[in-house]
Scaffold this motif. Structure first.
Motif, PDB file in Angstrom:
ATOM      1  N   GLN A 148      22.412  -7.956  27.462  1.00 13.72           N
ATOM      2  CA  GLN A 148      22.528  -8.663  28.734  1.00 13.72           C
ATOM      3  C   GLN A 148      23.940  -8.477  29.275  1.00 13.72           C
ATOM      4  OE1 GLN A 148      22.201 -12.962  28.510  1.00 13.72           O
ATOM      5  NE2 GLN A 148      22.894 -12.987  26.397  1.00 13.72           N
ATOM      6  N   PRO A 149      24.102  -8.513  30.596  1.00 14.70           N
ATOM      7  CA  PRO A 149      25.438  -8.325  31.175  1.00 14.70           C
ATOM      8  C   PRO A 149      26.330  -9.528  30.898  1.00 14.70           C
ATOM      9  CG  PRO A 149      23.842  -8.874  32.883  1.00 14.70           C
ATOM     10  CD  PRO A 149      23.051  -8.677  31.623  1.00 14.70           C
ATOM     11  N   SER A 150      27.628  -9.274  30.820  1.00 17.26           N
ATOM     12  CA  SER A 150      28.595 -10.346  30.597  1.00 17.26           C
ATOM     13  C   SER A 150      29.929  -9.925  31.194  1.00 17.26           C
ATOM     14  CB  SER A 150      28.741 -10.641  29.102  1.00 17.26           C
ATOM     15  OG  SER A 150      29.112  -9.481  28.398  1.00 17.26           O
ATOM     16  N   VAL A 151      30.864 -10.866  31.223  1.00 19.56           N
ATOM     17  CA  VAL A 151      32.208 -10.583  31.726  1.00 19.56           C
ATOM     18  C   VAL A 151      33.221 -10.914  30.640  1.00 19.56           C
ATOM     19  CG1 VAL A 151      31.588 -11.021  34.134  1.00 19.56           C
ATOM     20  CG2 VAL A 151      32.462 -12.896  32.726  1.00 19.56           C
ATOM     21  N   GLN A 152      34.384 -10.300  30.747  1.00 18.57           N
ATOM     22  CA  GLN A 152      35.433 -10.551  29.777  1.00 18.57           C
ATOM     23  C   GLN A 152      35.976 -11.970  29.954  1.00 18.57           C
ATOM     24  OE1 GLN A 152      35.944  -8.654  27.362  1.00 18.57           O
ATOM     25  NE2 GLN A 152      35.547  -6.536  27.963  1.00 18.57           N
ATOM     26  N   ALA A 153      36.047 -12.698  28.858  1.00 23.68           N
ATOM     27  CA  ALA A 153      36.544 -14.072  28.904  1.00 23.68           C
ATOM     28  C   ALA A 153      38.061 -14.132  28.850  1.00 23.68           C
ATOM     29  CB  ALA A 153      35.953 -14.883  27.749  1.00 23.68           C
ATOM     30  N   PHE A 154      38.708 -13.017  28.444  1.00 32.74           N
ATOM     31  CA  PHE A 154      40.155 -12.991  28.286  1.00 32.74           C
ATOM     32  C   PHE A 154      40.713 -11.719  28.906  1.00 32.74           C
ATOM     33  CE2 PHE A 154      38.120 -14.700  24.393  1.00 32.74           C
ATOM     34  CZ  PHE A 154      38.453 -16.037  24.555  1.00 32.74           C
ATOM     35  N   SER A 155      42.033 -11.662  29.013  1.00 33.27           N
ATOM     36  CA  SER A 155      42.732 -10.425  29.339  1.00 33.27           C
ATOM     37  C   SER A 155      43.335  -9.870  28.054  1.00 33.27           C
ATOM     38  CB  SER A 155      43.845 -10.676  30.371  1.00 33.27           C
ATOM     39  OG  SER A 155      43.300 -11.141  31.591  1.00 33.27           O
ATOM     40  N   ALA A 156      43.348  -8.542  27.929  1.00 28.68           N
ATOM     41  CA  ALA A 156      43.853  -7.898  26.714  1.00 28.68           C
ATOM     42  C   ALA A 156      45.078  -7.072  27.037  1.00 28.68           C
ATOM     43  CB  ALA A 156      42.768  -7.021  26.085  1.00 28.68           C
ATOM     44  N   GLU A 157      46.252  -7.529  26.579  1.00 29.61           N
ATOM     45  CA  GLU A 157      47.518  -6.834  26.818  1.00 29.61           C
ATOM     46  C   GLU A 157      48.033  -6.220  25.531  1.00 29.61           C
ATOM     47  OE1 GLU A 157      52.147  -7.703  28.217  1.00 29.61           O
ATOM     48  OE2 GLU A 157      50.651  -9.323  28.280  1.00 29.61           O
ATOM     49  N   VAL A 158      48.343  -4.946  25.557  1.00 25.33           N
ATOM     50  CA  VAL A 158      48.866  -4.248  24.387  1.00 25.33           C
ATOM     51  C   VAL A 158      50.338  -4.616  24.214  1.00 25.33           C
ATOM     52  CG1 VAL A 158      49.393  -1.969  23.423  1.00 25.33           C
ATOM     53  CG2 VAL A 158      47.220  -2.370  24.605  1.00 25.33           C
ATOM     54  N   ILE A 159      50.703  -5.087  23.025  1.00 27.90           N
ATOM     55  CA  ILE A 159      52.084  -5.519  22.768  1.00 27.90           C
ATOM     56  C   ILE A 159      52.798  -4.586  21.796  1.00 27.90           C
ATOM     57  CG2 ILE A 159      51.682  -7.931  23.336  1.00 27.90           C
ATOM     58  CD1 ILE A 159      51.375  -8.550  20.389  1.00 27.90           C
ATOM     59  N   GLU A 160      52.116  -3.540  21.382  1.00 25.11           N
ATOM     60  CA  GLU A 160      52.706  -2.490  20.559  1.00 25.11           C
ATOM     61  C   GLU A 160      51.854  -1.247  20.765  1.00 25.11           C
ATOM     62  OE1 GLU A 160      52.387  -1.766  15.897  1.00 25.11           O
ATOM     63  OE2 GLU A 160      53.732  -3.436  16.338  1.00 25.11           O
ATOM     64  N   ASP A 161      52.483  -0.101  21.009  1.00 25.80           N
ATOM     65  CA  ASP A 161      51.710   1.119  21.258  1.00 25.80           C
ATOM     66  C   ASP A 161      50.502   1.164  20.328  1.00 25.80           C
ATOM     67  OD1 ASP A 161      53.528   1.829  23.155  1.00 25.80           O
ATOM     68  OD2 ASP A 161      54.491   3.414  21.981  1.00 25.80           O
ATOM     69  N   ALA A 162      49.326   1.390  20.902  1.00 27.36           N
ATOM     70  CA  ALA A 162      48.101   1.200  20.131  1.00 27.36           C
ATOM     71  C   ALA A 162      47.101   2.321  20.347  1.00 27.36           C
ATOM     72  CB  ALA A 162      47.468  -0.149  20.502  1.00 27.36           C
ATOM     73  N   GLU A 163      46.210   2.432  19.372  1.00 22.19           N
ATOM     74  CA  GLU A 163      45.082   3.365  19.442  1.00 22.19           C
ATOM     75  C   GLU A 163      43.817   2.592  19.098  1.00 22.19           C
ATOM     76  OE1 GLU A 163      43.565   7.110  16.793  1.00 22.19           O
ATOM     77  OE2 GLU A 163      45.616   7.232  17.597  1.00 22.19           O
ATOM     78  N   PHE A 164      42.793   2.749  19.934  1.00 18.81           N
ATOM     79  CA  PHE A 164      41.568   1.978  19.779  1.00 18.81           C
ATOM     80  C   PHE A 164      40.360   2.895  19.607  1.00 18.81           C
ATOM     81  CE2 PHE A 164      44.467  -0.446  22.441  1.00 18.81           C
ATOM     82  CZ  PHE A 164      44.479  -1.684  21.812  1.00 18.81           C
ATOM     83  N   GLY A 165      39.396   2.407  18.856  1.00 18.40           N
ATOM     84  CA  GLY A 165      38.072   2.989  18.851  1.00 18.40           C
ATOM     85  C   GLY A 165      37.224   2.208  19.831  1.00 18.40           C
ATOM     86  N   VAL A 166      36.710   2.852  20.870  1.00 16.24           N
ATOM     87  CA  VAL A 166      35.996   2.169  21.952  1.00 16.24           C
ATOM     88  C   VAL A 166      34.494   2.370  21.773  1.00 16.24           C
ATOM     89  CG1 VAL A 166      35.735   1.945  24.447  1.00 16.24           C
ATOM     90  CG2 VAL A 166      37.959   2.595  23.473  1.00 16.24           C
ATOM     91  N   ILE A 167      33.763   1.267  21.837  1.00 12.76           N
ATOM     92  CA  ILE A 167      32.312   1.293  21.686  1.00 12.76           C
ATOM     93  C   ILE A 167      31.674   0.880  23.006  1.00 12.76           C
ATOM     94  CG2 ILE A 167      30.319   0.321  20.476  1.00 12.76           C
ATOM     95  CD1 ILE A 167      32.152  -0.240  18.107  1.00 12.76           C
ATOM     96  N   GLU A 168      30.866   1.745  23.568  1.00 12.48           N
ATOM     97  CA  GLU A 168      30.170   1.440  24.814  1.00 12.48           C
ATOM     98  C   GLU A 168      28.958   0.552  24.523  1.00 12.48           C
ATOM     99  OE1 GLU A 168      28.176   3.796  28.636  1.00 12.48           O
ATOM    100  OE2 GLU A 168      28.997   4.899  26.921  1.00 12.48           O
ATOM    101  N   GLN A 169      28.700  -0.408  25.397  1.00 17.33           N
ATOM    102  CA  GLN A 169      27.618  -1.360  25.167  1.00 17.33           C
ATOM    103  C   GLN A 169      26.267  -0.671  24.974  1.00 17.33           C
ATOM    104  OE1 GLN A 169      27.420  -4.688  27.835  1.00 17.33           O
ATOM    105  NE2 GLN A 169      25.416  -5.353  27.106  1.00 17.33           N
ATOM    106  N   ALA A 170      25.952   0.314  25.797  1.00 17.29           N
ATOM    107  CA  ALA A 170      24.655   0.985  25.688  1.00 17.29           C
ATOM    108  C   ALA A 170      24.500   1.669  24.337  1.00 17.29           C
ATOM    109  CB  ALA A 170      24.492   1.993  26.822  1.00 17.29           C
ATOM    110  N   GLU A 171      25.571   2.304  23.854  1.00 11.70           N
ATOM    111  CA  GLU A 171      25.532   2.957  22.549  1.00 11.70           C
ATOM    112  C   GLU A 171      25.360   1.923  21.441  1.00 11.70           C
ATOM    113  OE1 GLU A 171      25.655   6.111  21.546  1.00 11.70           O
ATOM    114  OE2 GLU A 171      25.701   6.966  23.556  1.00 11.70           O
ATOM    115  N   LEU A 172      26.050   0.806  21.553  1.00  9.50           N
ATOM    116  CA  LEU A 172      25.921  -0.263  20.559  1.00  9.50           C
ATOM    117  C   LEU A 172      24.502  -0.801  20.519  1.00  9.50           C
ATOM    118  CD1 LEU A 172      27.161  -2.294  18.545  1.00  9.50           C
ATOM    119  CD2 LEU A 172      27.749  -3.738  20.518  1.00  9.50           C
TER     120      LEU A 172
END
Length: 245
Positions: free
Chosen positions: A95-119
């Motif tokens: 089901q659709p949803s919205v982000q409840a928070f803001s996400a600010e990077v506080i140290e150079d970062a690398e993420f693994g991103v998962i798309e909702q449809a793939e999940l």
């Protein structure tokens, strides 16, 4: 006053039992990794803003990110500090949803991103993974509830005591009967985590030093009386995967 240490924790210092891997079997966690694509973000960049459509989840491969929420008065409260091994994002599968928070990077970062449809496709094909994912989501909701409880029920002293307990679980180093919090922050950072002013945090820390509840040695907070902190915030002895920053 800055709360700092000479050397920040590296990935080996972080207590991995508080991360997402604690909720998944190795096989199922590898399935999640298999649908991730990599995204790098420099310090002070944003992954998403509060209120945006939630279409992705993020696994922290390295670096740090803080999740904040803005109050109706415009003040910003930091609710989460995520580091290597954490996963976050306000996706509600199917089901659709919205982000409840803001996400600010506080140290150079690398993420693994998962798309909702793939999940969603992965969860439909793997019932045991779906159960583990629900367990992880439940823990995240419990963590959020516990943090709002800290902010609302026992005043700023209770909220600060709870924060110190959480920081000791996430970044604590045992030193005999004391615990040193191996994390760099300013009093303004602490204030944002409990919805207080920097001046009130200064005062509360000073009072706890006088009462020998904690000490600040070379800029490092050292907890000397954990029972005092637990009594002040009416600690419910939540498991470590819940009681963390």
């Amino acid at each position: 006053m800055a709360i700092s240490i000479n050397a920040l924790p590296n990935d080996r210092d972080i207590k991995q039992d508080t991360g997402v891997a604690a909720f998944f079997s190795e096989e199922n966690f590898n399935k999640l990794k298999g649908i991730m694509h990599t995204k790098k973000v420099e310090v002070h960049g944003y992954l998403f803003q509060e209120g945006e459509s939630a279409e992705y989840m993020y696994f922290v491969k390295k670096g740090r990110v803080k999740l904040t929420k803005t109050t109706d008065t415009g003040n910003k409260i930091t609710l989460y500090l995520h580091h290597t091994g954490d996963m976050f994002g306000h996706i509600t599968p199917f089901q659709p949803s919205v982000q409840a928070f803001s996400a600010e990077v506080i140290e150079d970062a690398e993420f693994g991103v998962i798309e909702q449809a793939e999940l969603e496709r992965l969860l439909l094909k793997n019932g045991d993974l779906a159960i583990e994912f629900m367990r992880w989501m439940g823990a995240m909701y419990r963590m959020t509830q516990a943090k709002f409880r800290d902010l609302l029920l026992y005043g700023k002293p209770g909220a600060l005591c709870s924060l110190l307990i959480r920081m000791s679980n996430s970044y604590g180093i045992q030193q005999g009967s004391h615990i040193a919090i191996n994390y760099k922050a300013t009093n303004m950072d602490l204030a944002e985590m409990i919805g207080a002013t920097r001046e009130s945090v200064n005062r509360m820390l000073s009072d706890m030093r006088k009462a020998e509840v904690l000490d600040i040695i070379s800029g490092t907070i050292v907890i000397k009386n954990m029972d005092y902190l637990r009594h002040t915030c009416r600690c419910e002895l939540c498991p470590i995967e819940i009681c963390r920053v």
